[in-house]
Design a protein around this motif. Structure first.
Motif, PDB file in Angstrom:
ATOM      1  N   SER A  90      16.962  93.897  55.339  1.00  0.00           N
ATOM      2  CA  SER A  90      16.154  94.190  54.149  1.00  0.00           C
ATOM      3  C   SER A  90      16.510  93.252  52.996  1.00  0.00           C
ATOM      4  O   SER A  90      15.615  92.757  52.290  1.00  0.00           O
ATOM      5  CB  SER A  90      16.356  95.637  53.712  1.00  0.00           C
ATOM      6  N   LEU A  91      17.808  93.001  52.810  1.00  0.00           N
ATOM      7  CA  LEU A  91      18.218  92.083  51.748  1.00  0.00           C
ATOM      8  C   LEU A  91      17.741  90.656  52.037  1.00  0.00           C
ATOM      9  O   LEU A  91      17.335  89.936  51.121  1.00  0.00           O
ATOM     10  CB  LEU A  91      19.743  92.107  51.587  1.00  0.00           C
ATOM     11  N   GLY A  92      17.796  90.246  53.304  1.00  0.00           N
ATOM     12  CA  GLY A  92      17.318  88.911  53.658  1.00  0.00           C
ATOM     13  C   GLY A  92      15.832  88.754  53.396  1.00  0.00           C
ATOM     14  O   GLY A  92      15.390  87.743  52.832  1.00  0.00           O
ATOM     15  N   VAL A  93      15.054  89.748  53.783  1.00  0.00           N
ATOM     16  CA  VAL A  93      13.608  89.693  53.532  1.00  0.00           C
ATOM     17  C   VAL A  93      13.335  89.712  52.031  1.00  0.00           C
ATOM     18  O   VAL A  93      12.494  88.957  51.525  1.00  0.00           O
ATOM     19  CB  VAL A  93      12.891  90.867  54.245  1.00  0.00           C
ATOM     20  N   GLY A  94      14.082  90.564  51.318  1.00  0.00           N
ATOM     21  CA  GLY A  94      13.902  90.634  49.870  1.00  0.00           C
ATOM     22  C   GLY A  94      14.242  89.315  49.178  1.00  0.00           C
ATOM     23  O   GLY A  94      13.526  88.872  48.275  1.00  0.00           O
ATOM     24  N   ALA A  95      15.332  88.677  49.612  1.00  0.00           N
ATOM     25  CA  ALA A  95      15.722  87.399  49.007  1.00  0.00           C
ATOM     26  C   ALA A  95      14.699  86.315  49.327  1.00  0.00           C
ATOM     27  O   ALA A  95      14.366  85.489  48.469  1.00  0.00           O
ATOM     28  CB  ALA A  95      17.103  86.990  49.508  1.00  0.00           C
ATOM     29  N   PHE A  96      14.203  86.307  50.566  1.00  0.00           N
ATOM     30  CA  PHE A  96      13.170  85.337  50.937  1.00  0.00           C
ATOM     31  C   PHE A  96      11.942  85.505  50.052  1.00  0.00           C
ATOM     32  O   PHE A  96      11.405  84.536  49.500  1.00  0.00           O
ATOM     33  CB  PHE A  96      12.801  85.514  52.410  1.00  0.00           C
ATOM     34  N   LEU A  97      11.495  86.741  49.903  1.00  0.00           N
ATOM     35  CA  LEU A  97      10.312  86.997  49.077  1.00  0.00           C
ATOM     36  C   LEU A  97      10.589  86.689  47.608  1.00  0.00           C
ATOM     37  O   LEU A  97       9.700  86.199  46.892  1.00  0.00           O
ATOM     38  CB  LEU A  97       9.849  88.441  49.244  1.00  0.00           C
ATOM     39  N   ALA A  98      11.810  86.966  47.160  1.00  0.00           N
ATOM     40  CA  ALA A  98      12.149  86.685  45.762  1.00  0.00           C
ATOM     41  C   ALA A  98      12.063  85.194  45.472  1.00  0.00           C
ATOM     42  O   ALA A  98      11.542  84.788  44.427  1.00  0.00           O
ATOM     43  CB  ALA A  98      13.541  87.220  45.448  1.00  0.00           C
ATOM     44  N   ILE A  99      12.574  84.373  46.396  1.00  0.00           N
ATOM     45  CA  ILE A  99      12.482  82.921  46.198  1.00  0.00           C
ATOM     46  C   ILE A  99      11.024  82.476  46.236  1.00  0.00           C
ATOM     47  O   ILE A  99      10.575  81.664  45.425  1.00  0.00           O
ATOM     48  CB  ILE A  99      13.310  82.176  47.259  1.00  0.00           C
ATOM     49  N   GLY A 100      10.283  83.049  47.190  1.00  0.00           N
ATOM     50  CA  GLY A 100       8.873  82.671  47.307  1.00  0.00           C
ATOM     51  C   GLY A 100       8.067  83.022  46.084  1.00  0.00           C
ATOM     52  O   GLY A 100       7.264  82.212  45.586  1.00  0.00           O
ATOM     53  N   PHE A 101       8.274  84.223  45.565  1.00  0.00           N
ATOM     54  CA  PHE A 101       7.491  84.648  44.403  1.00  0.00           C
ATOM     55  C   PHE A 101       8.043  84.089  43.103  1.00  0.00           C
ATOM     56  O   PHE A 101       7.322  84.028  42.105  1.00  0.00           O
ATOM     57  CB  PHE A 101       7.418  86.176  44.339  1.00  0.00           C
ATOM     58  N   ALA A 102       9.328  83.687  43.093  1.00  0.00           N
ATOM     59  CA  ALA A 102       9.899  83.114  41.865  1.00  0.00           C
ATOM     60  C   ALA A 102       9.176  81.830  41.485  1.00  0.00           C
ATOM     61  O   ALA A 102       9.041  81.520  40.288  1.00  0.00           O
ATOM     62  CB  ALA A 102      11.388  82.857  42.044  1.00  0.00           C
ATOM     63  N   THR A 103       8.720  81.102  42.492  1.00  0.00           N
ATOM     64  CA  THR A 103       8.000  79.859  42.182  1.00  0.00           C
ATOM     65  C   THR A 103       6.640  80.137  41.548  1.00  0.00           C
ATOM     66  O   THR A 103       6.055  79.242  40.955  1.00  0.00           O
ATOM     67  CB  THR A 103       7.802  79.020  43.454  1.00  0.00           C
ATOM     68  N   MET A 104       6.155  81.359  41.670  1.00  0.00           N
ATOM     69  CA  MET A 104       4.844  81.708  41.127  1.00  0.00           C
ATOM     70  C   MET A 104       4.926  82.289  39.714  1.00  0.00           C
ATOM     71  O   MET A 104       3.895  82.525  39.085  1.00  0.00           O
ATOM     72  CB  MET A 104       4.161  82.731  42.047  1.00  0.00           C
ATOM     73  N   LEU A 105       6.155  82.535  39.231  1.00  0.00           N
ATOM     74  CA  LEU A 105       6.307  83.142  37.906  1.00  0.00           C
ATOM     75  C   LEU A 105       5.820  82.186  36.820  1.00  0.00           C
ATOM     76  O   LEU A 105       5.777  80.964  37.006  1.00  0.00           O
ATOM     77  CB  LEU A 105       7.770  83.511  37.679  1.00  0.00           C
ATOM     78  N   PRO A 106       5.469  82.734  35.656  1.00  0.00           N
ATOM     79  CA  PRO A 106       4.875  81.918  34.589  1.00  0.00           C
ATOM     80  C   PRO A 106       5.661  80.659  34.178  1.00  0.00           C
ATOM     81  O   PRO A 106       5.025  79.633  33.954  1.00  0.00           O
ATOM     82  CB  PRO A 106       4.767  82.905  33.417  1.00  0.00           C
ATOM     83  N   PRO A 107       6.979  80.683  34.099  1.00  0.00           N
ATOM     84  CA  PRO A 107       7.588  79.412  33.689  1.00  0.00           C
ATOM     85  C   PRO A 107       7.387  78.286  34.701  1.00  0.00           C
ATOM     86  O   PRO A 107       7.343  77.115  34.335  1.00  0.00           O
ATOM     87  CB  PRO A 107       9.071  79.732  33.557  1.00  0.00           C
ATOM     88  N   PHE A 108       7.223  78.635  35.971  1.00  0.00           N
ATOM     89  CA  PHE A 108       7.106  77.605  37.004  1.00  0.00           C
ATOM     90  C   PHE A 108       5.643  77.356  37.394  1.00  0.00           C
ATOM     91  O   PHE A 108       5.265  76.252  37.692  1.00  0.00           O
ATOM     92  CB  PHE A 108       7.927  77.989  38.237  1.00  0.00           C
ATOM     93  N   ASP A 109       4.862  78.413  37.478  1.00  0.00           N
ATOM     94  CA  ASP A 109       3.424  78.320  37.773  1.00  0.00           C
ATOM     95  C   ASP A 109       3.111  77.533  39.042  1.00  0.00           C
ATOM     96  O   ASP A 109       2.169  76.758  39.101  1.00  0.00           O
ATOM     97  CB  ASP A 109       2.665  77.712  36.590  1.00  0.00           C
ATOM     98  N   GLY A 110       3.890  77.746  40.073  1.00  0.00           N
ATOM     99  CA  GLY A 110       3.651  77.070  41.345  1.00  0.00           C
ATOM    100  C   GLY A 110       3.026  78.024  42.347  1.00  0.00           C
ATOM    101  O   GLY A 110       2.665  79.162  42.020  1.00  0.00           O
ATOM    102  N   ALA A 111       2.881  77.551  43.559  1.00  0.00           N
ATOM    103  CA  ALA A 111       2.379  78.389  44.639  1.00  0.00           C
ATOM    104  C   ALA A 111       3.574  79.077  45.325  1.00  0.00           C
ATOM    105  O   ALA A 111       4.725  78.816  44.988  1.00  0.00           O
ATOM    106  CB  ALA A 111       1.620  77.532  45.646  1.00  0.00           C
TER     107      ALA A 111
END
Length: 160
Positions: A90-111
């Protein structure tokens, strides 16, 4: 069924789930740290060379299987509880998703998983290595959990 076949089946049933051989136990003690290190190497260098999270996770899970075969699955299961494996996955999946969605946050605005959006030096390399590490953790924990599940099902197999 003849008496010899019945005696042979009793002998097979009396065997434990591991060999309890001092040669195998000593070999696993020596080999396991190197195999574990190689698995971590595959996880970290999957972005630059052959390997990756899946391959490294399988190699790390092999260490757990070696320990289970050499020293017994039940002591290994007591050391690494199945609930702990679920938490790690669960932590591994959560960390993977966190990295993936972190790139989409407003300061970065990526995919999703667009590491270049972070904007720091070698962002793509470190992002891929972090994701590969978490994929390796997920794969290793899943394979270890499957190993435990297969062992748990040995008592109630198709013969009963």
């Amino acid at each position: 069924m003849s008496d010899a076949e019945a005696e042979n089946l009793d002998t097979v049933d009396d065997r434990g789930s591991y060999v309890e051989s001092p040669i195998i136990m000593a070999t696993v003690r020596v080999v396991a740290p190197f195999v574990f290190t190689y698995g971590l190497y595959l996880m970290f260098h999957g972005a630059d060379s052959s390997g990756g999270g899946f391959q490294g996770g399988v190699v790390v899970a092999t260490v757990m299987l070696m320990l289970g075969i050499a020293f017994g699955i039940d002591p290994l299961r007591e050391w690494v509880r199945p609930a702990t494996l679920v938490v790690i996955v669960s932590l591994g999946v959560g960390a993977f998703l966190a990295i993936g969605f972190a790139t989409m946050l407003p300061p970065f605005d990526g995919a999703f998983l667009e590491y270049l959006a972070f904007g720091f030096h070698h962002d793509s390399k470190y992002g891929i290595e972090a994701v590969e590490l978490f994929i390796g953790v997920i794969v290793a924990s899943t394979i270890t959990g499957l190993f435990f599940a297969i062992d748990a099902g040995k008592e109630g197999g198709d013969n009963e």
